[in-house]
Scaffold this motif. Sequence first.
Motif, PDB file in Angstrom:
ATOM      1  N   PHE A  41       0.834  -1.210   0.000  1.00  0.00           N
ATOM      2  CA  PHE A  41       0.000   0.000   0.000  1.00  0.00           C
ATOM      3  C   PHE A  41       0.867   1.258   0.000  1.00  0.00           C
ATOM      4  CE2 PHE A  41      -1.762   3.450   2.616  1.00  0.00           C
ATOM      5  CZ  PHE A  41      -2.845   3.813   1.829  1.00  0.00           C
ATOM      6  N   PHE A  42       1.830   1.316   0.931  1.00  0.00           N
ATOM      7  CA  PHE A  42       2.675   2.506   1.005  1.00  0.00           C
ATOM      8  C   PHE A  42       3.550   2.644  -0.246  1.00  0.00           C
ATOM      9  CE2 PHE A  42       1.946   2.206   5.691  1.00  0.00           C
ATOM     10  CZ  PHE A  42       1.392   3.467   5.839  1.00  0.00           C
ATOM     11  N   GLY A  43       3.985   1.510  -0.809  1.00  0.00           N
ATOM     12  CA  GLY A  43       4.761   1.558  -2.041  1.00  0.00           C
ATOM     13  C   GLY A  43       3.955   2.126  -3.193  1.00  0.00           C
ATOM     14  N   ALA A  44       2.706   1.654  -3.328  1.00  0.00           N
ATOM     15  CA  ALA A  44       1.831   2.166  -4.391  1.00  0.00           C
ATOM     16  C   ALA A  44       1.515   3.638  -4.166  1.00  0.00           C
ATOM     17  CB  ALA A  44       0.547   1.339  -4.441  1.00  0.00           C
ATOM     18  N   LEU A  45       1.304   4.013  -2.904  1.00  0.00           N
ATOM     19  CA  LEU A  45       1.015   5.408  -2.582  1.00  0.00           C
ATOM     20  C   LEU A  45       2.164   6.326  -2.995  1.00  0.00           C
ATOM     21  CD1 LEU A  45      -0.859   7.481  -1.190  1.00  0.00           C
ATOM     22  CD2 LEU A  45       0.318   6.951   0.958  1.00  0.00           C
ATOM     23  N   SER A  46       3.380   5.854  -2.810  1.00  0.00           N
ATOM     24  CA  SER A  46       4.544   6.677  -3.167  1.00  0.00           C
ATOM     25  C   SER A  46       4.582   6.954  -4.669  1.00  0.00           C
ATOM     26  CB  SER A  46       5.842   5.996  -2.718  1.00  0.00           C
ATOM     27  OG  SER A  46       6.102   4.824  -3.472  1.00  0.00           O
ATOM     28  N   ILE A  47       4.194   5.959  -5.493  1.00  0.00           N
ATOM     29  CA  ILE A  47       4.172   6.167  -6.942  1.00  0.00           C
ATOM     30  C   ILE A  47       3.126   7.219  -7.317  1.00  0.00           C
ATOM     31  CG2 ILE A  47       3.692   5.109  -9.183  1.00  0.00           C
ATOM     32  CD1 ILE A  47       4.674   2.486  -8.129  1.00  0.00           C
ATOM     33  N   VAL A  48       1.939   7.075  -6.762  1.00  0.00           N
ATOM     34  CA  VAL A  48       0.845   7.997  -7.081  1.00  0.00           C
ATOM     35  C   VAL A  48       1.200   9.430  -6.686  1.00  0.00           C
ATOM     36  CG1 VAL A  48      -1.546   8.606  -6.568  1.00  0.00           C
ATOM     37  CG2 VAL A  48      -0.910   6.200  -6.916  1.00  0.00           C
ATOM     38  N   LEU A  49       1.732   9.586  -5.463  1.00  0.00           N
ATOM     39  CA  LEU A  49       2.081  10.925  -4.993  1.00  0.00           C
ATOM     40  C   LEU A  49       3.195  11.541  -5.834  1.00  0.00           C
ATOM     41  CD1 LEU A  49       1.990  10.465  -1.111  1.00  0.00           C
ATOM     42  CD2 LEU A  49       0.359  11.724  -2.522  1.00  0.00           C
ATOM     43  N   TYR A  50       4.185  10.736  -6.200  1.00  0.00           N
ATOM     44  CA  TYR A  50       5.332  11.259  -6.944  1.00  0.00           C
ATOM     45  C   TYR A  50       4.953  11.606  -8.384  1.00  0.00           C
ATOM     46  CZ  TYR A  50      10.135  11.772  -8.585  1.00  0.00           C
ATOM     47  OH  TYR A  50      11.308  12.269  -9.109  1.00  0.00           O
ATOM     48  N   ALA A  51       4.303  10.661  -9.068  1.00  0.00           N
ATOM     49  CA  ALA A  51       4.044  10.851 -10.494  1.00  0.00           C
ATOM     50  C   ALA A  51       2.808  11.705 -10.765  1.00  0.00           C
ATOM     51  CB  ALA A  51       3.885   9.494 -11.174  1.00  0.00           C
ATOM     52  N   ALA A  52       1.749  11.514  -9.966  1.00  0.00           N
ATOM     53  CA  ALA A  52       0.480  12.164 -10.273  1.00  0.00           C
ATOM     54  C   ALA A  52       0.262  13.476  -9.531  1.00  0.00           C
ATOM     55  CB  ALA A  52      -0.676  11.205  -9.965  1.00  0.00           C
ATOM     56  N   VAL A  53       1.017  13.718  -8.469  1.00  0.00           N
ATOM     57  CA  VAL A  53       0.826  14.946  -7.694  1.00  0.00           C
ATOM     58  C   VAL A  53       2.076  15.831  -7.726  1.00  0.00           C
ATOM     59  CG1 VAL A  53       0.127  15.929  -5.482  1.00  0.00           C
ATOM     60  CG2 VAL A  53      -0.777  13.697  -6.181  1.00  0.00           C
ATOM     61  N   TYR A  54       3.202  15.284  -7.264  1.00  0.00           N
ATOM     62  CA  TYR A  54       4.435  16.066  -7.202  1.00  0.00           C
ATOM     63  C   TYR A  54       4.890  16.550  -8.580  1.00  0.00           C
ATOM     64  CZ  TYR A  54       9.536  16.692  -7.169  1.00  0.00           C
ATOM     65  OH  TYR A  54      10.805  17.150  -7.377  1.00  0.00           O
ATOM     66  N   THR A  55       4.951  15.648  -9.538  1.00  0.00           N
ATOM     67  CA  THR A  55       5.485  16.010 -10.858  1.00  0.00           C
ATOM     68  C   THR A  55       4.693  17.134 -11.527  1.00  0.00           C
ATOM     69  OG1 THR A  55       6.485  13.829 -11.201  1.00  0.00           O
ATOM     70  CG2 THR A  55       6.024  15.131 -13.167  1.00  0.00           C
ATOM     71  N   PRO A  56       3.357  17.084 -11.591  1.00  0.00           N
ATOM     72  CA  PRO A  56       2.620  18.202 -12.209  1.00  0.00           C
ATOM     73  C   PRO A  56       2.776  19.517 -11.453  1.00  0.00           C
ATOM     74  CG  PRO A  56       1.239  16.252 -12.102  1.00  0.00           C
ATOM     75  CD  PRO A  56       2.447  15.965 -11.264  1.00  0.00           C
ATOM     76  N   LEU A  57       2.953  19.446 -10.133  1.00  0.00           N
ATOM     77  CA  LEU A  57       3.062  20.664  -9.333  1.00  0.00           C
ATOM     78  C   LEU A  57       4.388  21.388  -9.523  1.00  0.00           C
ATOM     79  CD1 LEU A  57       1.462  19.685  -5.891  1.00  0.00           C
ATOM     80  CD2 LEU A  57       0.531  21.230  -7.629  1.00  0.00           C
ATOM     81  N   LYS A  58       5.391  20.716 -10.061  1.00  0.00           N
ATOM     82  CA  LYS A  58       6.718  21.314 -10.189  1.00  0.00           C
ATOM     83  C   LYS A  58       6.715  22.569 -11.071  1.00  0.00           C
ATOM     84  CE  LYS A  58      10.232  18.500 -10.867  1.00  0.00           C
ATOM     85  NZ  LYS A  58      10.988  17.365 -11.473  1.00  0.00           N
ATOM     86  N   THR A  59       5.768  22.645 -11.970  1.00  0.00           N
ATOM     87  CA  THR A  59       5.706  23.823 -12.855  1.00  0.00           C
ATOM     88  C   THR A  59       4.694  24.850 -12.363  1.00  0.00           C
ATOM     89  OG1 THR A  59       4.046  22.729 -14.247  1.00  0.00           O
ATOM     90  CG2 THR A  59       6.371  22.475 -14.871  1.00  0.00           C
ATOM     91  N   ARG A  60       4.043  24.581 -11.235  1.00  0.00           N
ATOM     92  CA  ARG A  60       2.966  25.450 -10.771  1.00  0.00           C
ATOM     93  C   ARG A  60       3.269  26.171  -9.466  1.00  0.00           C
ATOM     94  NH1 ARG A  60      -2.469  21.796 -12.085  1.00  0.00           N
ATOM     95  NH2 ARG A  60      -1.963  21.404 -14.289  1.00  0.00           N
ATOM     96  N   THR A  61       3.946  25.524  -8.553  1.00  0.00           N
ATOM     97  CA  THR A  61       4.151  26.122  -7.234  1.00  0.00           C
ATOM     98  C   THR A  61       5.378  25.540  -6.541  1.00  0.00           C
ATOM     99  OG1 THR A  61       3.204  26.321  -5.000  1.00  0.00           O
ATOM    100  CG2 THR A  61       2.520  24.425  -6.301  1.00  0.00           C
ATOM    101  N   PRO A  62       6.104  26.361  -5.786  1.00  0.00           N
ATOM    102  CA  PRO A  62       7.229  25.855  -4.998  1.00  0.00           C
ATOM    103  C   PRO A  62       6.801  24.856  -3.926  1.00  0.00           C
ATOM    104  CG  PRO A  62       7.376  28.228  -5.255  1.00  0.00           C
ATOM    105  CD  PRO A  62       6.023  27.830  -5.739  1.00  0.00           C
ATOM    106  N   LEU A  63       5.502  24.786  -3.639  1.00  0.00           N
ATOM    107  CA  LEU A  63       4.995  23.806  -2.673  1.00  0.00           C
ATOM    108  C   LEU A  63       5.167  22.377  -3.173  1.00  0.00           C
ATOM    109  CD1 LEU A  63       1.722  25.523  -1.412  1.00  0.00           C
ATOM    110  CD2 LEU A  63       3.832  25.155  -0.127  1.00  0.00           C
TER     111      LEU A  63
END
Length: 297
Positions: free
Chosen positions: A120-142
Amino acid sequence: MSEVPSLEKTPGMLANYVEITKPRLSIVVVFSSIAGYFLGAETYDWLTIVLLCIGGYFLVGSSNVFNQIIERDRDALMKRTMNRPIPTGRIAVNHAWVFGLTMALTGVYLLYLINWPTAFFGALSIVLYAAVYTPLKTRTPLCVFVGAFPGAIPYMLGWVAASGSFGIEPGTLFMLQFFWQFPHFWAIGWMLESDYKAGGFKMLPTGAADKGTAVQIVLYTIWTIAVSLIPAFGVTGSLYMTLWSAALVLLLGLWFLYYSIKLFRERTNAVARKLMLVSVSYITLIQIIYVVDKFIR
């Protein structure tokens, strides 16, 4: 006059696929998972260790693949990344998707063979990294704050693999690696500021390599040091550290803090690079000290 053939060779297909998993980064992440496992395990199962190594590498590697697929056009604009296999066309995008998905599903399955919380935690890390963190890199320093969550999972993942549950002990390991990532990634963002700007990425908290960013680097370094010493106070369950080890951890923290303050004072790319290298050495040595302390007390 005939042209002299170029002696430079294009990497083979296998080398290209290995490259997009970012093997050096992936191995470092797997190392932190193994450190967490040895901290949490009462008895050691080598099959679990093998599954954690391979499954963990596949998960981190797949996250890196998805990241490079999403950022392929921006990678082509930056000197540091323009020669990666996807932006140069050495690997087709659809092939990269298949490769990444295969790695992700295989990695989650291998971790499931250990126990479901690890998967579960392994799958969660993929989702957070690829689907949340990566798109945010061009939008906000957060984005760095968001990215610190999947980045902090591997260390605690090893403990969860050993125990089958989440508690104060893996939570402490998570918190240590969570706070550590801010000075680490901001140091990288500092020394690669112009490259990140060329790609449209917002990686620094103030948007620039300035005094405000340097202040935050110092503050997060202090918080990292504080968290690293918590196990010495006997309030983190079975995660405990002797005073001798705590003294070593503190010395390493002061070494880390020295370069954070040095960056605040000098604000140069050279110091930022040194801080980045020190931060990597710091977290690796902390993990080793925690594990060694368990075996010698």
